[in-house]
Design an enzyme around this catalytic site. Structure first.
Site, PDB file in Angstrom:
ATOM      1  CG  PHE A  27      -1.999  -1.045   1.168  1.00  0.00           C
ATOM      2  CD1 PHE A  27      -3.272  -0.707   0.718  1.00  0.00           C
ATOM      3  CD2 PHE A  27      -1.751  -2.357   1.539  1.00  0.00           C
ATOM      4  CE1 PHE A  27      -4.274  -1.669   0.644  1.00  0.00           C
ATOM      5  CE2 PHE A  27      -2.740  -3.321   1.463  1.00  0.00           C
ATOM      6  CZ  PHE A  27      -4.012  -2.978   1.017  1.00  0.00           C
ATOM      7  CB  CYS A  28      -0.177   4.754  -0.575  1.00  0.00           C
ATOM      8  SG  CYS A  28       0.417   6.441  -0.427  1.00  0.00           S
ATOM      9  N   PRO A  29       2.843   4.467   0.913  1.00  0.00           N
ATOM     10  CG  PRO A  29       4.619   5.853   1.620  1.00  0.00           C
ATOM     11  CD  PRO A  29       3.489   4.989   2.142  1.00  0.00           C
TER      12      PRO A  29
END
Lengths: 76, 130
Positions: A13-15
């Site tokens: 998942f981000c980042p």
């Protein structure tokens, strides 16, 4: 001759995908390309934003079966 | 105000806030920002070497996040330093309270800093608190 390397960041998942891209960007030569595979929808827009901000080149962004293929060329 | 100067004060022990602070630090730093992080209070505890404390979730999101492949907040802070040149300063007061020395802390942290200096350096920057 320019080379292309694939970074498999699927499932993170981000980042995460962005950080994987930047880590690898330091290891390649100007003109080489990186293709990030990501299942994180936010990264599909965040990565181009970062690329434009720091002065590299976006080559393409495509989505295939829930996987984004984000291709970036090192410009400097 | 310089848009590229980012000062982040982190005092929380909650995993959601630590995660967001680490995201701001890492993305800000790799995007060309001049990032300074000030770690104090509960947040500093997680940066003592060998201390395997788990940050607690303050809500449902934190509990859901624990089951996902989200980059750990300490990795993101480390990457902010390695990839973006961020500076992460342990609070000298918090170190005194915890009887902690610089050698006890993660090596990617900068030298301890007092609040007065951090606030002085933060003038004119974006300021984030977590």
């Amino acid at each position: 001759m320019a080379e292309k390397k694939v970074i498999d960041a699927r499932g993170t998942f981000c980042p995460g995908p962005l950080m994987e891209l930047i880590s690898n960007m330091k290891l390649i030569n100007v003109g080489d390309e990186l293709e990030v595979l990501s299942t994180d929808k936010g990264s599909a827009s965040d990565v181009p934003e970062w690329v434009n901000k720091v002065g590299h080149q976006m080559v393409s962004t495509t989505e295939e079966n829930g996987v984004w293929h984000i291709v970036v060329r090192k410009a400097k | 105000m310089s848009a590229s100067k980012i000062s982040i004060m982190v005092v929380t022990g909650s995993v959601e806030r630590l995660q967001m602070a680490a995201m701001v630090a890492s993305v800000g730093a790799v995007s060309g920002g001049d990032v300074s992080v000030f770690l104090s209070m509960n947040a500093l505890l997680f940066f003592i070497k060998g201390r395997n404390a788990t940050a607690t979730a303050e809500g449902e999101f934190g509990r859901v996040m624990a089951g996902k492949n989200v980059p750990p907040f300490k990795d993101l802070f480390h990457r902010a330093v390695d990839l973006g040149g961020a500076k992460i300063y342990p609070c000298s007061m918090a170190m005194d309270v915890l009887s902690t020395n610089r050698e006890d802390l993660e090596p990617y942290l900068s030298e301890p800093l007092g609040l007065t200096k951090f606030l002085s350096d933060a003038v004119g920057s974006q300021v984030w608190t977590f």
